[in-house]
Scaffold this motif. Structure first.
Motif, short mmCIF file in Angstrom:
data_model
loop_
_atom_site.label_atom_id
_atom_site.label_comp_id
_atom_site.label_asym_id
_atom_site.label_seq_id
_atom_site.Cartn_x
_atom_site.Cartn_y
_atom_site.Cartn_z
N ARG A 9 0.84 -1.20 0.00
CA ARG A 9 0.00 0.00 0.00
C ARG A 9 0.86 1.24 0.00
O ARG A 9 0.64 2.18 -0.76
N ARG A 198 -5.03 11.86 -0.74
CA ARG A 198 -6.12 10.88 -0.59
C ARG A 198 -6.85 10.67 -1.93
O ARG A 198 -7.11 9.55 -2.33
N GLU A 202 -7.00 7.20 -4.01
CA GLU A 202 -8.28 6.57 -4.39
C GLU A 202 -8.30 6.27 -5.89
O GLU A 202 -8.73 5.21 -6.33
N ARG A 205 -6.04 3.37 -6.61
CA ARG A 205 -6.70 2.12 -6.18
C ARG A 205 -7.77 1.71 -7.18
O ARG A 205 -7.89 0.54 -7.55
N ILE A 225 -4.50 3.53 4.21
CA ILE A 225 -5.96 3.44 4.29
C ILE A 225 -6.56 3.21 2.90
O ILE A 225 -7.38 2.31 2.69
N ALA A 226 -6.11 4.01 1.94
CA ALA A 226 -6.74 3.96 0.61
C ALA A 226 -6.56 2.60 -0.08
O ALA A 226 -7.44 2.15 -0.82
N THR A 230 -11.58 -2.22 2.43
CA THR A 230 -12.39 -1.60 3.49
C THR A 230 -13.19 -2.68 4.22
O THR A 230 -13.36 -3.81 3.71
N SER A 231 -13.75 -2.32 5.39
CA SER A 231 -14.51 -3.34 6.13
C SER A 231 -15.76 -3.76 5.35
O SER A 231 -16.16 -4.92 5.38
N SER A 232 -16.35 -2.81 4.60
CA SER A 232 -17.55 -3.23 3.85
C SER A 232 -17.16 -4.12 2.65
O SER A 232 -17.90 -5.04 2.29
N GLU A 233 -15.98 -3.87 2.06
CA GLU A 233 -15.52 -4.77 0.98
C GLU A 233 -15.26 -6.18 1.53
O GLU A 233 -15.58 -7.19 0.89
N ALA A 277 -6.48 -8.54 2.53
CA ALA A 277 -6.82 -8.08 3.89
C ALA A 277 -5.98 -8.84 4.93
O ALA A 277 -5.49 -8.25 5.90
#
Ligand SMILES: CC(C)(COP(=O)(O)OP(=O)(O)OC[C@H]1O[C@@H](n2cnc3c(N)ncnc32)[C@H](O)[C@@H]1OP(=O)(O)O)[C@@H](O)C(=O)NCCC(=O)NCCSC(=O)C[C@H](O)C(=O)O
Ligand SMILES: [Mg+2]
Length: 286
Positions: A9, A198, A202, A205, A225-226, A230-233, A277
């Motif tokens: 990352r 940011r 994005e 990504r 972070i980018a 993500t937690s929803s992914e 992840a």
């Protein structure tokens, strides 16, 4: 260290001449470091930087961070000596700048230990046209985009949306994906502009890059972070896999999650995301 087993990352450039920065990096939460002997080091400082960097690598302390050494091009006065001193000094890969063709990679491969991976800077228009060939070279395991040099060579303007670079960025990602190797986006020069960084992370990504090259520690968190799932992914990926397994068990080849179809190819992508992840989580374990 491929992108499935190691996150990329954040990939921080550190001038090989800067003792303090070399030391500071031992405690920075960056996934990878590019120890630079090329553009970040002035001509008069190159010889000393080589020795400083060799000593820092020998001392170690960089933990799980991938260690990549950017040498000077072999056509310069410093490249050959860089390879002699650092080719076998404990790096995980050697990064070759200003690559144009596959034969530039051959020339470096001939000088390095046979098991030393090579990363290439993609920063000339010729390299972009040859991206597929370069990425397919058996020794190449990563492509790093050099947006500053590309902008210079193209004579293009720097725009927030990077429109003038879009074809090159996509060709680099496509070449890396075709060869199943790592693809890293270029740097964001305004290193104190967190918002701009940011947005560019994005975009990188979205394009498919594994991460972004950085020039200052203040940029690490934004990139981490980018480029992390993500937690929803992660949640969606788990539910897609579960739903697909259940529908397969009932003799169907397709499931539906959140109103979207899930086929085997989505399961492959979901598993890849979960592996990324896991790699991110593993990186944080001391
Ligand atoms: C851009 C900088 C010259 C700014 O340096 P400085 O003014 O010293 O920043 P700070 O005072 O805010 O630094 C705070 C502390 O952080 C350390 N630091 C700074 N940069 C780095 C770094 N890159 N890695 C590790 N640590 C760093 C300072 O030492 C301070 O530490 P402390 O005193 O202990 O608090 C500088 O950031 C810099 O030199 N950055 C790297 C520039 C570089 O590598 N350029 C070449 C790569 S970009 C490129 O070539 C892209 C490509 O080829 C293309 O074509 O696009
Ligand atoms: Mg460059």
């Amino acid at each position: 260290m491929d992108a499935a087993s190691h996150p990329y990352r954040s990939v921080l450039y550190i001038p090989g001449s800067k003792d303090r920065a070399l030391d500071k990096a031992r405690s920075l939460p960056t996934d990878a470091i590019i120890f630079d002997l090329e553009d970040a080091v002035a001509p008069d400082a190159k010889a000393e930087a080589r020795q400083t960097l060799a000593a820092a690598l020998k001392e170690g302390g960089y933990g799980k961070r991938a260690k990549i050494v950017r040498i000077n091009a072999l056509t310069t006065a410093w490249g050959l000596e860089d390879v002699r001193v650092l080719g076998d000094a404990g790096a995980d890969a050697i990064l070759l700048p200003k690559v144009n063709t596959r034969s530039d990679v051959d020339n470096l491969a001939d000088l390095l230990p046979a098991d030393m991976p090579i990363w290439t800077m993609m920063e000339t228009p010729v390299s972009v046209f040859n991206a597929r060939d370069i990425a397919a070279h058996g020794r190449v395991t990563g492509l790093v985009t050099g947006t500053n040099d590309l902008t210079k060579d193209l004579g293009s303007r720097t725009r927030a949306d990077r429109l003038p670079l879009m074809t090159a960025l996509q060709m680099i990602v496509m070449a890396a994906r075709a060869a199943r190797i790592v693809a890293i986006d270029g740097v964001y020069n305004r290193f104190r502009d967190g918002e701009g960084l940011r947005a560019e992370c994005e975009q990188g990504r979205d394009l498919g890059f594994d991460g972004k090259t950085l020039i200052h520690p203040a940029q690490i968190e934004g990139a981490n972070i980018a480029f992390a799932p993500t937690s929803s992914e992660i949640d969606l990926a788990r539910r897609q896999i579960e739903a697909f397994v259940a529908s397969e068990a009932s003799g169907q080849g397709v499931a539906v999650v959140d109103g979207m179809i899930v086929e085997n190819l989505h399961v492959v992508a979901a598993k890849r995301l979960l592996a990324r992840a896991d790699a991110v989580t593993e990186m944080a374990v001391v």
